[in-house]
Every structure is written in C-alpha cells, then in structure tokens.
Design a protein around this motif. Structure first.
Motif, PDB file in Angstrom:
ATOM      1  N   UNK A  25     -19.832 -33.876  12.958  1.00 38.53           N
ATOM      2  CA  UNK A  25     -18.996 -32.860  13.581  1.00 38.53           C
ATOM      3  C   UNK A  25     -19.147 -32.832  15.100  1.00 38.53           C
ATOM      4  N   UNK A  26     -20.012 -33.663  15.657  1.00 38.26           N
ATOM      5  CA  UNK A  26     -20.282 -33.601  17.091  1.00 38.26           C
ATOM      6  C   UNK A  26     -19.094 -34.066  17.928  1.00 38.26           C
ATOM      7  N   UNK A  27     -18.293 -34.970  17.385  1.00 37.28           N
ATOM      8  CA  UNK A  27     -17.147 -35.500  18.108  1.00 37.28           C
ATOM      9  C   UNK A  27     -15.911 -35.433  17.207  1.00 37.28           C
ATOM     10  N   UNK A  28     -14.714 -35.425  17.796  1.00 38.95           N
ATOM     11  CA  UNK A  28     -13.495 -35.487  16.983  1.00 38.95           C
ATOM     12  C   UNK A  28     -13.447 -36.783  16.182  1.00 38.95           C
ATOM     13  N   UNK A  29     -12.783 -36.746  15.040  1.00 38.02           N
ATOM     14  CA  UNK A  29     -12.670 -37.939  14.202  1.00 38.02           C
ATOM     15  C   UNK A  29     -12.056 -39.100  14.973  1.00 38.02           C
ATOM     16  N   UNK A  30     -11.097 -38.785  15.847  1.00 36.39           N
ATOM     17  CA  UNK A  30     -10.445 -39.849  16.615  1.00 36.39           C
ATOM     18  C   UNK A  30     -11.435 -40.603  17.498  1.00 36.39           C
ATOM     19  N   UNK A  31     -12.473 -39.930  17.981  1.00 33.44           N
ATOM     20  CA  UNK A  31     -13.481 -40.598  18.817  1.00 33.44           C
ATOM     21  C   UNK A  31     -14.322 -41.561  17.988  1.00 33.44           C
ATOM     22  N   UNK A  32     -14.642 -41.177  16.746  1.00 33.27           N
ATOM     23  CA  UNK A  32     -15.382 -42.084  15.865  1.00 33.27           C
ATOM     24  C   UNK A  32     -14.558 -43.347  15.596  1.00 33.27           C
ATOM     25  N   UNK A  60     -12.079 -38.616  23.749  1.00 34.51           N
ATOM     26  CA  UNK A  60     -12.730 -39.776  24.362  1.00 34.51           C
ATOM     27  C   UNK A  60     -12.694 -40.994  23.447  1.00 34.51           C
ATOM     28  N   UNK A  61     -12.345 -42.128  23.999  1.00 38.36           N
ATOM     29  CA  UNK A  61     -12.317 -43.441  23.345  1.00 38.36           C
ATOM     30  C   UNK A  61     -11.175 -43.624  22.351  1.00 38.36           C
ATOM     31  N   UNK A  62     -10.392 -42.576  22.098  1.00 40.73           N
ATOM     32  CA  UNK A  62      -9.336 -42.687  21.086  1.00 40.73           C
ATOM     33  C   UNK A  62      -8.088 -43.384  21.614  1.00 40.73           C
ATOM     34  N   UNK A  63      -7.968 -43.535  22.916  1.00 36.68           N
ATOM     35  CA  UNK A  63      -6.759 -44.137  23.499  1.00 36.68           C
ATOM     36  C   UNK A  63      -6.488 -45.531  22.947  1.00 36.68           C
TER      37      UNK A  63
END
Length: 505
Positions: free
Chosen positions: A226-233, A442-445
C-alpha cells in the motif's frame, strides 16, 4: 560506527589493485583498435564476464538505496523492481544476445546505425544515451561522496574526488579490458559481502522462516503493497524489464564475450548473482534490521544497511562491506563512463566523420572517456536537486525510446528506418510530456509511452516501403552466424540463397 582502520586498509589495497589493472590492460592492448577498446577485444572469459555484468548493474544504490526502500516502503515495490531486472536479463539473453553479438558491433547505437542507417536516428540515439548516462553517473558519484563523508569523516568533495580520480584513470587508460577485470574482482567482493552478511542475519534470527515471521509481526506494513500506487509498481517492473535490454553498460558485455553462447552464459551468471543479492539484501538483511529496531521507523532509511553492519556484524565484516559498497559504486560508474565515451566518439562523432581512421577513433574514444569523467566529477561536486527524479526519468526515457526499435530491429524484417525513427521520437516525446505535464504516479509514465512507441514502430514501418534485401543482409547473417566484413560484398541474391540453403538443411 566501527573502527575506520580496517575498511581504510581494504580500500587502499583495492585502489592500488585497480590502478595496477589499468596499467596492465594498457600494456596488453597498445595496438588495440577502437572496437577492442570498447569490447576488451571480445575474448573475455565467461565467468569473468558474468561477475562483471553483475558488478556493473549492482550499483551503490543496490547496496544502500534498495535496502532502505525495502525498509521504508515494504519489500513489494523493490520486488517489482527486481522482477523487472530479472525479466530484462532474460529478454536480453534469449532475444537479443545472439543477434547483437553476431552483428559484430561494439555499441547499441552502432547496432541501430548498421540496421537502419538513418541520419536523424544516428544522431538522436547517442544523444539520448549521453543524457541518460550523465544522470546515472552523477547519481552514483553522489553516493560515493556521501559514503566517504558518513563512513570515514572525509568531506563530500574529497570523497567524490578520490573515487572519481581512480575510476576515471583505469577506465581511460585500460578501456573495457581494465573495466572488466576490475569489475570481476568488485563482483567477487560484493557477492562475498552479501553472502557473509546474509549468514549473520539468518544466524542471529534462527533461520529465514523465523526471521521473516518475527519481522512482519513487528512491522506489518513491511510485507504490504500500500506504500505506492499500483501504477508505480507496474511502472517499476516495466521500466527495468525493458531498459535492462538496452542499457549500454550491460549490453556491451555481450560484445566483450568470446562468442554468442558465452555472452548468453555470462548474462545468466550475472542474473543469478543479482537475484541472490536482491533476496539477501532486501529481505534477510532488512528483516534483521526490523527486528533490531523493534519495527520502528528509521530516521534515514538509506542507512538501513549501515545500521545492520554496526549492530550485528564484527569489525572485519563491516570493513569488508564498506569496501564492497565503494566497489559497487566504482564498478557501475566505470562501465557507464566507457559506454558514455563510446556513445560520443564511436557513434555520434563517427556519424559526422564516417571516414575517420581507426587510430583517430581509438584516441578520440579514450579522450572522450576522460572528458566525460571530468565533467561528471565537476557536476558531482555540486549535484542538482531532485537527482533521484532526474535519474529515474532518464532510465524511463531510455526504455521508452530504444526498447522496441531495438527488439523489432532484431526480429521483424518489415521494420524499417522510418518505423524505428517514429518509435524513438514518439516514445521519448510522450514520456517527457507525461512526466512533466501530468500528475501520473511516479514511474507509471512508461506504461503509456512504451506502447505508443510500439504502435509508432509498427505503423511507421507498414505505411512506408519495406527495407531492401541488401539492407537486411547484415542482420540476416547475424541470426545464423557471426557477421564479417567480407559478407558486405555478397549480393542480395547470394544472401537469399544462403538463407534458403540453411532453411532446407
């Protein structure tokens, strides 16, 4: 913190060693060509190359940042990151290694140039690599400066200068041969540190199962996602699954191998060592620190490994580990610096001066290594803010722009220079627009820019003329055997006959 004498002695011995390796490599390659300078003459032993691949990719961030990120945000995110790294190694091993090695090229931009021969593309690709690697190098040098400051009490500036002068010397002086030999020893040192520290973590907590159970009881959020959005994972996984296949300091190791099969074996060894390191550092060592700290937050998560060394290992282990962390920094920056010099001199300048003789190209490549080394050294003395964001953006940019043009260039005969150019431009521009113009996690782009690059490659290739048979001759040969310059004299018909004969057999 532990007594500084032991790590200082280890570091002093190590520095003398890498300087000696640089001198030795220079003596062994006085008559080397520019390609030999970048590939180590293509005769590196499989185990040496495998450990060097591991050392080049396992950076100071791997030894400190990933451990801290696991402690602060849970091991789920860093597992997604490491899972992407593993997949990237597999993609490179099974889908790129053979063709790239057999193409008889020295760098990723050279592959793009030989495969597509588009002037705009030949200019853009080295520029993208130079921007990416500069950010990468400054980030690693900053880690080295901070380590010297925290561990030994040196000033940040003197720490950066100390690390910089050593790695710049042996990279400039000895080329890929020096980088590979030093990376091999650095890899041995790093994996020794990982195994020894993992043993202390497991031994102090009665094995892996008990360690994990106790750590998750004390800090339940450590195993959460839960620390980051799923899209970041997802973004972290996708970035490293794709960029690892086009990162110059990884891919160039394929060209350093004796042959395609050994190149693949080296990648497999590097992957195995990295997976072992990832599990031990981000799970066992972090779990041990969770127990030591009673599950409480750390004021500075990036010091997680240092806390473990101070509280659960003897002085000699901590000293070895400090040397291992510095080795991780040096092994990465030397490989990246060599790739940076190659991208500028071997690829970018060669585009404007195609008739430059090899002696001049060799000299320009080595002096480019020195020039960029000094440049990154100066930038590292006063690094820009938001350096992590800059580095992450650069890596995502590289993946978005180069992954599909490279992969499809190897495996899709219909892929032409228009499709490759469209893929590079659409991938890089869309990534930058999404990064700077939207509020995406972050990183999802990359989950958007990468598919757009794929579509651009396919559409650009299908709406324009297919490549001529003679334009495909080099890559066609590379799928079967190593390309040699004499093959360029073969006509398109002869190449077609050869391919037909192989198919019949």
């Amino acid at each position: 913190m532990v007594d500084n004498i032991v790590p200082l002695i280890i570091l002093a011995v190590y520095i003398v060693f890498v300087v000696a390796v640089g001198v030795y490599a220079r003596m062994k390659s006085k008559k080397a060509t520019s390609k030999d300078y970048l590939t180590g003459s293509g005769d590196v032993n499989v185990w040496v190359n495998g450990f060097a691949i591991f050392a080049a990719f396992a950076t100071g961030g791997t030894m400190l940042g990933n451990i801290g990120l696991s402690y602060a945000g849970g091991w789920g995110y860093i597992t997604a990151y490491n899972g992407g790294v593993a997949l990237g190694y597999l993609i490179t091993t099974f889908f790129l290694a053979k063709a790239l090695r057999n193409m008889n090229v020295a760098t990723v931009p050279e592959f793009i140039r030989k495969r597509f021969n588009n002037k705009t593309l030949n200019f853009l690709v080295p520029l993208i690599l130079i921007g990416t690697l500069l950010a990468y190098l400054v980030a690693q040098m900053k880690v080295g400066g901070m380590l010297g400051e925290q561990l030994f009490g040196f000033s940040y500036e003197w720490s950066v200068l100390g690390v910089g002068v050593v790695y710049i010397f042996y990279t400039f002086y000895g080329g890929m041969r020096a980088v590979t030999l030093t990376d091999f020893v650095q890899g041995l040192l790093m994996i020794s540190v990982v195994v020894i520290c993992g043993g202390f973590a497991l031994g102090a907590n009665s094995g892996a199962a008990n360690l994990y159970e106790l750590a998750t009881t004390l800090r339940p959020q450590w195993e959460g996602t839960e620390s980051f959005p799923l899209a970041s994972y997802i973004g972290a996984f996708v970035i490293w699954a794709t960029v690892n296949a086009v990162l110059p300091h990884t891919v160039m190791r394929i060209f350093a191998a004796k042959n395609e099969r050994q190149g693949r074996a080296s990648l497999a060894i590097g992957l195995g060592l990295y997976v072992l390191t990832a599990v031990v550092t981000t799970v066992f060592i972090v779990g041990a620190v969770v127990i030591l700290e009673g599950g409480e937050d750390l004021a500075a998560p990036d010091t997680t490994f240092l806390v473990f060394l101070a509280k659960q290992t003897p002085t000699w282990v901590a000293g070895l580990a400090y040397a291992g962390i510095f080795a991780a920094v040096m092994s990465s920056v030397s490989a990246m610096l060599l790739a940076l010099g190659g991208a500028f001199a071997y690829d970018l300048v060669a585009e404007f001066k195609p008739n430059m003789n090899d002696r001049t190209k060799r000299r320009l490549t080595s002096w480019s290594v020195l020039g960029f080394g000094v440049m990154t050294l100066v930038l590292s003395l006063n690094p820009p803010e938001l350096l992590t964001l800059l580095y992450s953006a650069a890596v995502g940019l590289l993946a978005s722009g180069l992954f599909f043009p490279t992969l499809l260039g190897v495996w899709w005969k219909r892929m032409n220079n228009t499709g490759a150019l469209a893929g590079v431009i659409v991938g890089t521009v869309s990534y930058l627009v999404l990064l700077w113009g939207t509020a995406m996690p972050a990183l999802s782009q990359v989950t958007v820019s990468l598919p757009l690059s794929l579509v651009a490659c396919v559409v650009g290739s299908l709406v324009t003329k297919p490549p001529r048979p003679e334009e495909l001759s080099r890559i066609t040969i590379a799928h079967e055997r190593e390309f040699v310059e004499a093959d360029e004299e073969l006509s398109a018909e002869t190449n077609a006959e050869l391919a037909s004969d192989r198919k019949d057999k």
